[in-house]
Design a protein around this motif. Structure first.
Motif, PDB file in Angstrom:
ATOM      1  N   SER A 299      16.208  13.882  -2.159  1.00  7.95           N
ATOM      2  CA  SER A 299      14.936  13.254  -2.519  1.00  7.95           C
ATOM      3  C   SER A 299      14.084  14.112  -3.437  1.00  7.95           C
ATOM      4  O   SER A 299      13.406  13.597  -4.326  1.00  7.95           O
ATOM      5  CB  SER A 299      14.140  12.907  -1.259  1.00  7.95           C
ATOM      6  OG  SER A 299      13.725  14.091  -0.599  1.00  7.95           O
ATOM      7  N   GLN A 300      14.119  15.441  -3.240  1.00  9.05           N
ATOM      8  CA  GLN A 300      13.199  16.299  -3.999  1.00  9.05           C
ATOM      9  C   GLN A 300      13.870  16.981  -5.190  1.00  9.05           C
ATOM     10  O   GLN A 300      13.190  17.404  -6.114  1.00  9.05           O
ATOM     11  CB  GLN A 300      12.596  17.382  -3.096  1.00  9.05           C
ATOM     12  CG  GLN A 300      11.936  16.882  -1.820  1.00  9.05           C
ATOM     13  CD  GLN A 300      10.870  15.835  -2.061  1.00  9.05           C
ATOM     14  OE1 GLN A 300      11.141  14.641  -1.996  1.00  9.05           O
ATOM     15  NE2 GLN A 300       9.661  16.262  -2.385  1.00  9.05           N
ATOM     16  N   LEU A 301      15.197  17.130  -5.113  1.00 10.09           N
ATOM     17  CA  LEU A 301      15.872  17.900  -6.166  1.00 10.09           C
ATOM     18  C   LEU A 301      16.921  17.089  -6.918  1.00 10.09           C
ATOM     19  O   LEU A 301      17.438  17.544  -7.935  1.00 10.09           O
ATOM     20  CB  LEU A 301      16.556  19.144  -5.565  1.00 10.09           C
ATOM     21  CG  LEU A 301      15.623  20.142  -4.872  1.00 10.09           C
ATOM     22  CD1 LEU A 301      16.417  21.128  -4.043  1.00 10.09           C
ATOM     23  CD2 LEU A 301      14.789  20.886  -5.919  1.00 10.09           C
ATOM     24  N   GLY A 302      17.250  15.907  -6.398  1.00 10.90           N
ATOM     25  CA  GLY A 302      18.310  15.123  -7.018  1.00 10.90           C
ATOM     26  C   GLY A 302      19.633  15.865  -6.986  1.00 10.90           C
ATOM     27  O   GLY A 302      20.437  15.780  -7.907  1.00 10.90           O
ATOM     28  N   ARG A 303      19.843  16.610  -5.915  1.00 12.45           N
ATOM     29  CA  ARG A 303      21.057  17.422  -5.826  1.00 12.45           C
ATOM     30  C   ARG A 303      21.719  17.180  -4.479  1.00 12.45           C
ATOM     31  O   ARG A 303      21.127  17.453  -3.434  1.00 12.45           O
ATOM     32  CB  ARG A 303      20.654  18.898  -5.963  1.00 12.45           C
ATOM     33  CG  ARG A 303      21.783  19.845  -5.689  1.00 12.45           C
ATOM     34  CD  ARG A 303      21.382  21.258  -6.011  1.00 12.45           C
ATOM     35  NE  ARG A 303      22.434  22.153  -5.539  1.00 12.45           N
ATOM     36  CZ  ARG A 303      22.613  23.387  -5.934  1.00 12.45           C
ATOM     37  NH1 ARG A 303      21.817  23.902  -6.834  1.00 12.45           N
ATOM     38  NH2 ARG A 303      23.582  24.122  -5.440  1.00 12.45           N
ATOM     39  N   GLN A 304      22.943  16.653  -4.533  1.00 15.58           N
ATOM     40  CA  GLN A 304      23.648  16.419  -3.287  1.00 15.58           C
ATOM     41  C   GLN A 304      24.249  17.730  -2.801  1.00 15.58           C
ATOM     42  O   GLN A 304      25.246  18.195  -3.360  1.00 15.58           O
ATOM     43  CB  GLN A 304      24.724  15.363  -3.478  1.00 15.58           C
ATOM     44  CG  GLN A 304      24.837  14.513  -2.253  1.00 15.58           C
ATOM     45  CD  GLN A 304      25.816  13.367  -2.445  1.00 15.58           C
ATOM     46  OE1 GLN A 304      26.237  13.065  -3.568  1.00 15.58           O
ATOM     47  NE2 GLN A 304      26.181  12.752  -1.348  1.00 15.58           N
TER      48      GLN A 304
END
Ligand code: HEM
Ligand code: HEM
Length: 343
Positions: A299-304
């Motif tokens: 949600s905050q970093l767009g990083r899975q």
């Protein structure tokens, strides 16, 4: 070609390792600060011991609530990391409140109080729950009447506020509770020992987690003494979580500022003692810290974040658990015939 002497090689590797370890710590020290052993000032004034002693009693006194069964400690249980460990708090008449109870531990270091920062400090905050209908459901007048009906409280308020002509007041109740809360800090966490030079205070996995926490961008919002509690950010900068985690009805800071860009904006949660304070987020809908970390990545970093990354960051977050304040359960002064009865 000459090969390096093995002794020299291992010394060089050792030096490289030490340099790398120091670099990680140095970097961490630019972003975070250890919890101090003691906070002795609030708003530039020394904390009054007499007020803190009184605040300790008020903190545990359920007679601040209309029902006489709910105290501050009901929802911020100091035996449980300063939280109530339920999704959203249960208050007067078993009503379920709209938000999860944040910890009061180290709350003195937050720039403002509540998930949306609507109270500027702890004394302003303390007046809220006493009056909130879903929490203690009382009124300032009734609280004053209650406290004035108990002679031991009258003399303690006089001692704690010697310059006041009318010391037993709702405002002074809040100031005394604040003086007590200022002492609810948790120094000496493994992370703090690491920051101040003890390399062994963190495991290798926790160090990997710390490096990731900084590299991935978590520390952009979660920094300072409390690793959070300073700034406001949309929950869902990149991708808004589903309504089960971020209920639509709670628009966060929008309700405080009435500004469209503040919809679903919340204070970056302080992460000290986060391993003790499940469930997570203002909705309290996430029980596993690993899951909270993964949600933040999305949600905050767009990083899975992959499983190893999530585990390392979670291990690092466990290093933020400090020495819990040892608070005795106080014996409270007895009610008298004129003390309002519970309703
Ligand atoms: C928030 C203290 C009573 C539930 C807070 C915060 C503090 C605090 C310092 C802000 C922490 C932060 O923002 O990090 C107190 C004191 C109380 C009291 C001094 C007694 C006078 C209660 C009670 C309940 C409760 C009885 C449950 C019925 C909550 C909830 C929040 C909160 C749900 C978050 C509310 C929001 O963000 O809108 N409290 N509390 N508190 N407290 Fe309490
Ligand atoms: C909440 C960790 C990145 C802003 C939280 C919580 C955790 C966490 C564990 C829940 C705390 C609790 O409920 O007590 C992380 C990690 C991150 C990260 C591990 C990196 C992977 C960020 C970033 C931002 C941010 C980059 C700002 C853009 C927030 C906000 C909340 C929060 C606003 C409160 C959400 C709510 O309203 O419930 N974070 N965070 N976080 N974080 Fe992060």
């Amino acid at each position: 070609m000459r090969t390096l002497n093995p002794v020299l090689l291992s010394s060089l590797l050792l030096i490289a390792n030490i340099a790398q370890a120091d670099a990680l710590r140095e970097r961490a020290n630019t972003l975070f600060k250890p919890v101090p052993d003691k906070v002795s000032e609030v708003r530039g004034q020394p904390v009054s011991e007499a007020q803190a002693v009184l605040g300790h009693k008020l903190w545990f006194d359920p007679r601040l609530s209309r029902s006489h069964i709910i105290s501050c400690n009901t929802c911020h249980n100091l035996s449980l990391g300063g939280v109530d460990s339920v999704t959203t708090s249960i208050g007067h008449g078993w009503q379920k409140g709209p938000r999860n109870s944040p910890t009061v531990l180290n709350s003195v270091f937050n720039a403002a109080q509540f998930w949306d920062g609507r109270a500027e400090d702890l004394q302003a905050q303390a007046k809220g729950p006493v009056q909130a209908s879903v929490e203690m459901n009382n009124t300032p007048e009734r609280v004053e009447q209650t406290l004035k009906s108990i002679p031991a409280y009258v003399s303690e308020f006089k001692k704690a506020f010697p310059k006041d002509s009318d010391p037993v007041s709702f405002d002074n109740m809040a100031l005394a509770i604040e003086a007590f809360e200022v002492g609810l800090t948790t120094p000496n966490a493994p992370f703090d020992r690491y920051l101040t030079g003890d390399d062994k205070a963190l495991s290798d996995k926790q160090k990997t987690g710390l490096a990731l926490f900084m590299d991935a961008g978590c520390a952009g919002c979660h920094n300072g003494v409390n690793l959070g509690g300073q700034g406001y950010f949309p929950f869902g900068v990149i991708q808004r979580p589903g309504a089960e985690v971020l209920p639509e009805a709670d628009k966060g800071r929008f309700t405080v500022t009435n500004t469209a860009s503040d919809e679903y904006v919340f204070r970056a949660a302080p992460l000290r003692n986060v391993a003790l304070t499940a469930p997570y987020f203002h909705s309290g809908e996430v029980w596993e810290l690993e899951q909270a970390v993964a949600i933040m990545g999305d949600s905050q970093l767009g990083r899975q974040l992959d499983a190893d990354e999530v585990n390392a960051i979670t291990a690092f977050l466990h290093s933020l658990t400090g020495d819990q304040p040892q608070v005795a359960y106080p014996v409270l002064p007895t009610s008298t015939a004129t003390t309002p009865k519970p309703e």
